[in-house]
Design an enzyme around this catalytic site. Structure first.
Site, PDB file in Angstrom:
ATOM      1  N   GLY A  67       0.830  -1.212   0.000  1.00 56.92           N
ATOM      2  CA  GLY A  67       0.000   0.000   0.000  1.00 56.92           C
ATOM      3  C   GLY A  67       0.857   1.252   0.000  1.00 56.92           C
ATOM      4  O   GLY A  67       0.562   2.225   0.700  1.00 56.92           O
ATOM      5  N   PHE A  95      -0.050   6.491   4.412  1.00 59.33           N
ATOM      6  CA  PHE A  95       1.002   6.022   5.332  1.00 59.33           C
ATOM      7  C   PHE A  95       2.115   5.296   4.557  1.00 59.33           C
ATOM      8  O   PHE A  95       3.292   5.417   4.899  1.00 59.33           O
ATOM      9  CB  PHE A  95       0.450   5.032   6.367  1.00 59.33           C
ATOM     10  N   ASN A 153       0.741  -2.583   5.365  1.00 59.05           N
ATOM     11  CA  ASN A 153      -0.032  -1.339   5.476  1.00 59.05           C
ATOM     12  C   ASN A 153      -1.249  -1.310   4.552  1.00 59.05           C
ATOM     13  O   ASN A 153      -2.235  -0.626   4.840  1.00 59.05           O
ATOM     14  CB  ASN A 153       0.926  -0.180   5.147  1.00 59.05           C
ATOM     15  N   TYR A 180     -15.051  -3.225   9.335  1.00 59.98           N
ATOM     16  CA  TYR A 180     -13.727  -2.580   9.331  1.00 59.98           C
ATOM     17  C   TYR A 180     -13.046  -2.762  10.693  1.00 59.98           C
ATOM     18  O   TYR A 180     -11.894  -3.216  10.778  1.00 59.98           O
ATOM     19  CB  TYR A 180     -13.839  -1.089   8.977  1.00 59.98           C
ATOM     20  N   LYS A 213      -9.575  -4.960  11.922  1.00 56.02           N
ATOM     21  CA  LYS A 213      -8.424  -4.392  12.639  1.00 56.02           C
ATOM     22  C   LYS A 213      -8.238  -5.074  13.997  1.00 56.02           C
ATOM     23  O   LYS A 213      -7.113  -5.153  14.506  1.00 56.02           O
ATOM     24  CB  LYS A 213      -8.588  -2.882  12.776  1.00 56.02           C
ATOM     25  N   THR A 244      -5.538  11.070   5.008  1.00 56.44           N
ATOM     26  CA  THR A 244      -4.919  10.440   3.829  1.00 56.44           C
ATOM     27  C   THR A 244      -6.054  10.271   2.813  1.00 56.44           C
ATOM     28  O   THR A 244      -7.063  10.950   2.904  1.00 56.44           O
ATOM     29  CB  THR A 244      -4.348   9.049   4.210  1.00 56.44           C
ATOM     30  N   PHE A 255      -7.791   7.700   2.917  1.00 56.56           N
ATOM     31  CA  PHE A 255      -8.618   6.713   3.615  1.00 56.56           C
ATOM     32  C   PHE A 255     -10.119   7.039   3.542  1.00 56.56           C
ATOM     33  O   PHE A 255     -10.936   6.183   3.187  1.00 56.56           O
ATOM     34  CB  PHE A 255      -8.144   6.648   5.081  1.00 56.56           C
TER      35      PHE A 255
HETATM   36  P1  NDP Z   1      -4.840   5.337   1.812  1.00 54.13           P
HETATM   37  O1  NDP Z   1      -6.154   5.070   1.164  1.00 54.13           O
HETATM   38  O2  NDP Z   1      -4.205   6.663   1.613  1.00 54.13           O
HETATM   39  O3  NDP Z   1      -3.800   4.197   1.385  1.00 54.13           O
HETATM   40  C1  NDP Z   1      -4.165   2.855   1.339  1.00 54.13           C
HETATM   41  C2  NDP Z   1      -3.141   2.084   0.542  1.00 54.13           C
HETATM   42  O4  NDP Z   1      -3.543   0.705   0.482  1.00 54.13           O
HETATM   43  C3  NDP Z   1      -3.021   2.562  -0.894  1.00 54.13           C
HETATM   44  O5  NDP Z   1      -1.641   2.652  -1.230  1.00 54.13           O
HETATM   45  C4  NDP Z   1      -3.689   1.480  -1.706  1.00 54.13           C
HETATM   46  O6  NDP Z   1      -3.032   1.338  -2.959  1.00 54.13           O
HETATM   47  C5  NDP Z   1      -3.404   0.257  -0.844  1.00 54.13           C
HETATM   48  N1  NDP Z   1      -4.293  -0.856  -1.117  1.00 54.13           N
HETATM   49  C6  NDP Z   1      -5.642  -0.920  -0.955  1.00 54.13           C
HETATM   50  N2  NDP Z   1      -6.094  -2.113  -1.376  1.00 54.13           N
HETATM   51  C7  NDP Z   1      -5.011  -2.817  -1.810  1.00 54.13           C
HETATM   52  C8  NDP Z   1      -4.825  -4.102  -2.354  1.00 54.13           C
HETATM   53  N3  NDP Z   1      -5.869  -4.943  -2.561  1.00 54.13           N
HETATM   54  N4  NDP Z   1      -3.576  -4.507  -2.678  1.00 54.13           N
HETATM   55  C9  NDP Z   1      -2.527  -3.676  -2.481  1.00 54.13           C
HETATM   56  N5  NDP Z   1      -2.634  -2.451  -1.983  1.00 54.13           N
HETATM   57  C10 NDP Z   1      -3.872  -2.023  -1.650  1.00 54.13           C
HETATM   58  O7  NDP Z   1      -5.059   5.066   3.382  1.00 54.13           O
HETATM   59  P2  NDP Z   1      -4.063   5.118   4.642  1.00 54.13           P
HETATM   60  O8  NDP Z   1      -2.681   5.402   4.240  1.00 54.13           O
HETATM   61  O9  NDP Z   1      -4.710   5.986   5.634  1.00 54.13           O
HETATM   62  O10 NDP Z   1      -4.220   3.627   5.157  1.00 54.13           O
HETATM   63  C11 NDP Z   1      -3.143   2.724   5.299  1.00 54.13           C
HETATM   64  C12 NDP Z   1      -3.506   1.709   6.353  1.00 54.13           C
HETATM   65  O11 NDP Z   1      -3.708   2.358   7.611  1.00 54.13           O
HETATM   66  C13 NDP Z   1      -4.800   0.923   6.078  1.00 54.13           C
HETATM   67  O12 NDP Z   1      -4.592  -0.425   6.502  1.00 54.13           O
HETATM   68  C14 NDP Z   1      -5.831   1.611   6.982  1.00 54.13           C
HETATM   69  O13 NDP Z   1      -6.884   0.761   7.354  1.00 54.13           O
HETATM   70  C15 NDP Z   1      -4.954   1.984   8.166  1.00 54.13           C
HETATM   71  N6  NDP Z   1      -5.439   3.078   9.003  1.00 54.13           N
HETATM   72  C16 NDP Z   1      -5.755   4.299   8.483  1.00 54.13           C
HETATM   73  C17 NDP Z   1      -6.167   5.318   9.337  1.00 54.13           C
HETATM   74  C18 NDP Z   1      -6.553   6.667   8.841  1.00 54.13           C
HETATM   75  O14 NDP Z   1      -7.288   7.379   9.571  1.00 54.13           O
HETATM   76  N7  NDP Z   1      -6.076   7.120   7.702  1.00 54.13           N
HETATM   77  C19 NDP Z   1      -6.246   5.105  10.785  1.00 54.13           C
HETATM   78  C20 NDP Z   1      -5.909   3.773  11.201  1.00 54.13           C
HETATM   79  C21 NDP Z   1      -5.495   2.808  10.341  1.00 54.13           C
HETATM   80  P3  NDP Z   1      -3.735   1.003  -4.348  1.00 54.13           P
HETATM   81  O15 NDP Z   1      -5.117   1.566  -4.329  1.00 54.13           O
HETATM   82  O16 NDP Z   1      -2.820   1.630  -5.351  1.00 54.13           O
HETATM   83  O17 NDP Z   1      -3.698  -0.497  -4.415  1.00 54.13           O
HETATM   84  C1  8X3 Z   2      -9.310   4.525  10.851  1.00 52.03           C
HETATM   85  C2  8X3 Z   2      -9.330   5.296  12.119  1.00 52.03           C
HETATM   86  O1  8X3 Z   2     -10.792   6.580  13.753  1.00 52.03           O
HETATM   87  O2  8X3 Z   2     -11.346   6.683  11.368  1.00 52.03           O
HETATM   88  O3  8X3 Z   2      -8.794   3.252  11.074  1.00 52.03           O
HETATM   89  O4  8X3 Z   2     -11.722   4.624  12.571  1.00 52.03           O
HETATM   90  S1  8X3 Z   2     -10.887   5.820  12.477  1.00 52.03           S
END
Ligand code: NDP
Ligand code: 8X3
Length: 254
Positions: free
Chosen positions: A13, A18, A87, A153, A157, A188, A190
């Site tokens: 990812g 992140f 990630n 979701y 986690k 992000t 997200f």
């Molecule tokens: P983004 O949406 O910015 O990034 C997510 C990344 O995951 C992208 O690079 C995307 O790439 C990749 N991805 C999604 N599906 C696939 C797949 N099937 N195969 C490979 N890559 C994949 O979100 P974040 O950076 O915020 O999220 C990163 C991680 O952190 C996630 O696991 C999320 O659940 C977790 N998280 C996020 C939070 C937030 O508030 N932002 C808080 C807590 C946890 P592509 O689409 O190019 O495949």
């Molecule tokens: C994403 C964090 O607080 O949006 O994993 O659920 S929150």
């Protein structure tokens, strides 16, 4: 204190959020970084920005055969992975369980749980053989604290949290470390993914408050990875100062 200096880092990812931030962090510290995600153009741009020590590989973590092919086909200078940053992940929708889309649930389980274990299973044997390595999983506060619409979701986690602890048990005595990083709200892509590209809905999540940034999370990941080899950071939970907890809901008569 002798810190650990990872030589090779594998980030899933890495095309956004992140994953891109942690790639920049490790690359700036001199590590070789394998960057993977589905969007090849994003990976190409990041690799072009960071130079020849970054290897972009298109990968959908839900595809077990592809995960194994990528890991087994790593060029020699990237083959000995010191840090796996699991990630890749996503949330889809924020509706209640009784109306949520089964397809959305499948995609979250397939990506956040199954994809994460596929990558771990593919990379772990080499780490154990070398008696060196670190698996860093992206959990979430949503895996500990329930909120309306968090249903599957949050469930994925919680799986990541428990899988990380169980990995620690299995890896006992191998020297391989495991950390689960569990953030709250961070700005992000997200929310834009969660709301299927609805920019207004995504922007509303962060309106009038200061969320964490991808760099804040990359800092925590980098810190955990660079502790001395005898220190294992089990879990890091971090939230925006502006985000905290709500009281229990009570459904009252009338
Ligand atoms: P983004 O949406 O910015 O990034 C997510 C990344 O995951 C992208 O690079 C995307 O790439 C990749 N991805 C999604 N599906 C696939 C797949 N099937 N195969 C490979 N890559 C994949 O979100 P974040 O950076 O915020 O999220 C990163 C991680 O952190 C996630 O696991 C999320 O659940 C977790 N998280 C996020 C939070 C937030 O508030 N932002 C808080 C807590 C946890 P592509 O689409 O190019 O495949
Ligand atoms: C994403 C964090 O607080 O949006 O994993 O659920 S929150």
């Amino acid at each position: 204190m002798t810190t650990t200096q990872p030589g090779v880092v594998f980030v899933t990812g890495a095309s956004s959020g992140f994953g891109a931030a942690v790639t920049r962090r490790f690359a700036a510290a001199g590590a070789r970084v394998v960057i993977s995600a589905r969007r090849a153009d994003r990976l190409r741009d990041l690799a072009a920005e960071l130079g020849p020590r970054v290897l972009p590989l298109t990968l959908d973590v839900r595809d077990l055969a592809a995960v194994n092919a990528v890991v087994n086909g790593l060029p020699a200078e990237y083959a000995q992975v010191d840090v796996l940053v699991n990630n890749a992940g996503l949330a889809l929708g924020l509706g209640p369980a009784q109306t949520a889309g089964i397809d959305d649930w499948d995609r979250m389980i397939d990506t956040n749980c199954k994809g994460l274990v596929y990558c771990t299973r593919a990379i772990l044997p080499g780490m154990v053989a070398r008696r060196r390595g670190h698996v860093i999983n992206l959990g979430s506060v949503a895996g500990t604290y329930p909120y309306p619409g968090g249903n599957v979701y949050g469930g994925t986690k919680a799986f990541v949290h428990q899988f990380s602890l169980n990995l620690r048990s299995d890896l006992h005595g191998t020297g391989v470390r495991v950390t689960c990083v569990e953030p709250g709200m961070a700005d992000t892509e997200f929310s834009s993914v969660r709301f299927a590209g609805d920019k207004a809905a995504a922007d509303a999540v962060y309106a009038g408050m200061q969320p964490m940034t991808a760099d804040d999370i990359a800092d925590a990941i980098y810190w955990a990875a660079t502790r001395p080899a005898h220190v294992n950071v089990n879990t890091i939970e971090l939230m925006a100062t502006a985000q905290s907890f709500a009281p229990f809901q009570v459904a009252r008569d009338g």
